[in-house]
Design a protein around this motif. Structure first.
Motif, PDB file in Angstrom:
ATOM      1  N   ILE A  67     -11.143   0.975  -1.147  1.00  0.00           N
ATOM      2  CA  ILE A  67     -10.792   0.171  -0.825  1.00  0.00           C
ATOM      3  C   ILE A  67      -9.742  -0.712  -0.934  1.00  0.00           C
ATOM      4  O   ILE A  67      -9.748  -1.750  -1.829  1.00  0.00           O
ATOM      5  N   GLU A  68      -8.307  -0.494  -0.969  1.00  0.00           N
ATOM      6  CA  GLU A  68      -7.126  -1.211  -1.463  1.00  0.00           C
ATOM      7  C   GLU A  68      -6.721  -1.861  -0.005  1.00  0.00           C
ATOM      8  O   GLU A  68      -5.342  -1.070   0.793  1.00  0.00           O
ATOM      9  N   ALA A 110     -14.142  -6.145   3.534  1.00  0.00           N
ATOM     10  CA  ALA A 110     -13.327  -6.306   2.728  1.00  0.00           C
ATOM     11  C   ALA A 110     -11.575  -6.435   3.465  1.00  0.00           C
ATOM     12  O   ALA A 110     -10.701  -7.428   2.302  1.00  0.00           O
ATOM     13  N   LEU A 111     -11.502  -6.397   4.197  1.00  0.00           N
ATOM     14  CA  LEU A 111     -10.721  -6.968   5.028  1.00  0.00           C
ATOM     15  C   LEU A 111     -10.182  -8.080   5.509  1.00  0.00           C
ATOM     16  O   LEU A 111      -9.954  -9.654   5.607  1.00  0.00           O
ATOM     17  N   GLY A 124      -0.300  -5.942   5.184  1.00  0.00           N
ATOM     18  CA  GLY A 124      -0.973  -5.236   6.357  1.00  0.00           C
ATOM     19  C   GLY A 124      -1.910  -3.640   5.584  1.00  0.00           C
ATOM     20  O   GLY A 124      -2.466  -2.967   7.103  1.00  0.00           O
ATOM     21  N   LEU A 125      -0.930  -2.948   5.199  1.00  0.00           N
ATOM     22  CA  LEU A 125      -1.320  -1.774   5.228  1.00  0.00           C
ATOM     23  C   LEU A 125      -2.169  -1.609   4.593  1.00  0.00           C
ATOM     24  O   LEU A 125      -2.578  -1.857   3.006  1.00  0.00           O
ATOM     25  N   VAL A 126      -3.951  -0.339   4.545  1.00  0.00           N
ATOM     26  CA  VAL A 126      -4.631  -0.649   3.819  1.00  0.00           C
ATOM     27  C   VAL A 126      -5.116   0.632   3.272  1.00  0.00           C
ATOM     28  O   VAL A 126      -5.019   1.503   4.594  1.00  0.00           O
ATOM     29  N   THR A 127      -5.443   1.593   2.291  1.00  0.00           N
ATOM     30  CA  THR A 127      -5.421   3.016   1.577  1.00  0.00           C
ATOM     31  C   THR A 127      -7.600   2.735   1.892  1.00  0.00           C
ATOM     32  O   THR A 127      -8.307   1.744   1.095  1.00  0.00           O
ATOM     33  N   THR A 150      -4.356   5.328   4.704  1.00  0.00           N
ATOM     34  CA  THR A 150      -3.430   4.611   4.833  1.00  0.00           C
ATOM     35  C   THR A 150      -3.456   4.384   6.253  1.00  0.00           C
ATOM     36  O   THR A 150      -2.888   4.636   7.426  1.00  0.00           O
ATOM     37  N   LEU A 151      -3.784   3.265   6.415  1.00  0.00           N
ATOM     38  CA  LEU A 151      -3.978   2.301   7.702  1.00  0.00           C
ATOM     39  C   LEU A 151      -3.538   1.008   8.180  1.00  0.00           C
ATOM     40  O   LEU A 151      -2.921   0.414   7.284  1.00  0.00           O
TER      41      LEU A 151
END
Length: 439
Positions: A88-89, A110-111, A94-97, A192-193
């Motif tokens: 989780i990156e 994580a967020l 606010g883009l999260v992989t 990617t969200l």
């Protein structure tokens, strides 16, 4: 050469047969263990691609486990377990992989330090891959839409072992199909969200007795159709299953706003004489997610689900009648509308965007109940389900071409079949909700 031997040579150290812990972990899903010939737990995309090529060369079925509890166990072939793809990156804007093998509970945790969240499943244990390919009706669906509406890019391993990155700019037709078409087109490894702020949430539960279920249904309807997008709720009506679980309606609710505003919005429900308990207050987004039930339930569920475009008095009366069948019956109404309905019907394979709620109804029969016993119960529930359109794949445990035709409207299904023919013409990937390629 057996597929286990071939895979052991092509993906050394990551291929497991009967008797190993990794094999048992990979073959066991929510409904019990399967009997695959091998379990592969790759750590890299290259290892995953090699496993796909080996399975295709040997002409054995491929089942994919995307980290979560899954549903149908594999009866043969190989299971590709994505448990190691759990990274989780958190990036800029606010883009999260997120790896397909991560659990949504881990993503939420994580967020949380960033004050961000992604609308996802209801439980901590659900896997990212299956949910994010099937739709994703999460806690913030009215506020931010489905999980698929928040996907910006998907890394995919195809049936030829190629690695693609699908987005609105690259492989756009495939990207469209992946946002609700399930695992029919390849193995998604990373998503990617777009995350959104989830601070300042208030929520909780309201419990009612059984004295006037109809009044609860109607008050919830009136609140839902008039409420702002920031209000998200699920109304569940439960039968008496055990003493510690009271029968009757129960509301789960969350609002990004103040407790005062939440209570004002819910006043038509809170003022009903059937209210027995109110628990409302500030809540962290992660606390809205619960643990999944442990293992297969001791019931046979008979019923179904569908998207309700109109929460009319007639529909709600049919819901009440469905609760009156001889066996214990539960129903759920999950508020939609809002951001969910501002997405065009053809923008994703989840096409029933005019829905005001997702409706689920199930009668609980003994686990060994026969089809002959289930048939009249299904007929009793048909009236209420008749007010709905389509089905939501992630909550549908019936399978086959006739079921696929209810999950997707004809034009949507035909487009999915054309994309399938382009990316997987040999029909290598056959998930439970299988889409056949166009010929």
């Amino acid at each position: 050469m057996s597929i286990l031997s071939d895979l052991s040579e092509r993906v050394p150290g990551r291929t497991f047969g009967p008797g190993s812990t990794e094999y048992d972990d990979g073959r066991t899903v929510f409904y019990g263990p399967g009997e695959p010939e091998a379990v592969i737990r790759p750590t890299t995309v290259d290892e995953l691609a090699a496993a796909v090529r080996a399975a295709v060369d040997s002409d054995v079925p491929i089942s994919v486990r995307s980290g979560g509890h899954g549903s149908l166990p594999a009866t043969d072939g190989v299971v590709i377990d994505l448990a190691e793809f759990d990274g989780i990156e958190v990036g800029d804007r606010g883009l999260v992989t997120v790896g397909a093998g991560a659990h949504w509970g881990d993503v939420t945790a994580a967020l949380a330090p960033h004050g961000l969240g992604i609308t996802s499943g209801d439980t901590l244990d659900v896997g990212v891959g299956g949910l994010a390919l099937g739709g994703g009706i999460g806690w913030l669906v009215r506020t931010h839409g489905l999980t698929v509406d928040l996907v910006r890019e998907i890394e995919l391993v195809t049936a030829t072992g190629d690695v693609l990155r699908a987005s609105a700019e690259s492989h756009p037709d495939l990207f469209w199909a992946l946002k609700g078409g399930g695992g029919n087109f390849g193995i998604a490894t990373r998503f990617t969200l777009q995350a959104s702020p989830v601070d300042g949430i208030v929520g909780g539960h309201v419990q009612f007795d059984q004295s006037d279920v109809g009044a609860v249904l109607r008050a919830w309807r009136d609140i839902t159709v008039a409420s702002p997008d920031e209000l998200n709720s699920t109304l569940l009506v439960m039968p008496q299953l055990m003493p510690e679980m009271p029968a009757g309606p129960q509301l789960a609710v969350a609002l990004r706003g103040s407790e005062e505003e939440l209570r004002r919005l819910l006043e038509p429900l809170l003022s009903l004489p059937s209210v027995t308990e109110v628990t409302l207050g500030p809540v962290a987004y992660g606390d809205l997610l619960e643990s999944a039930p442990p293992g297969r339930p001791p019931f046979r569920f008979v019923g179904g689900n569908g998207f309700a475009p109109d929460l009319s008095d007639e529909f709600l009366a049919a819901c009440e009648r469905a609760l009156g069948v001889a066996a214990p019956t539960m129903l759920m109404l999950r508020a939609l509308g809002g951001a969910f309905s501002r997405v065009a019907a053809d923008a994703t394979p989840i096409a029933f965007r005019d829905a005001q709620a997702l409706f689920i109804v199930n009668t609980l029969l003994p686990a060994d109940a026969s089809d002959a016993e289930a048939e009249p119960v299904q007929a009793d529930l048909a009236e209420a389900l008749g007010y709905t359109s389509g089905r939501y794949a992630n909550f549908t445990q019936e399978f086959g071409d006739d079921v696929i035709a209810t999950i997707y409207p004809p034009a949507t299904l035909e487009r999915l079949r054309r994309v399938k023919a382009e990316v997987d013409p040999s029909d290598v990937f056959r998930p439970a909700h299988h889409i056949t390629p166009a010929r």
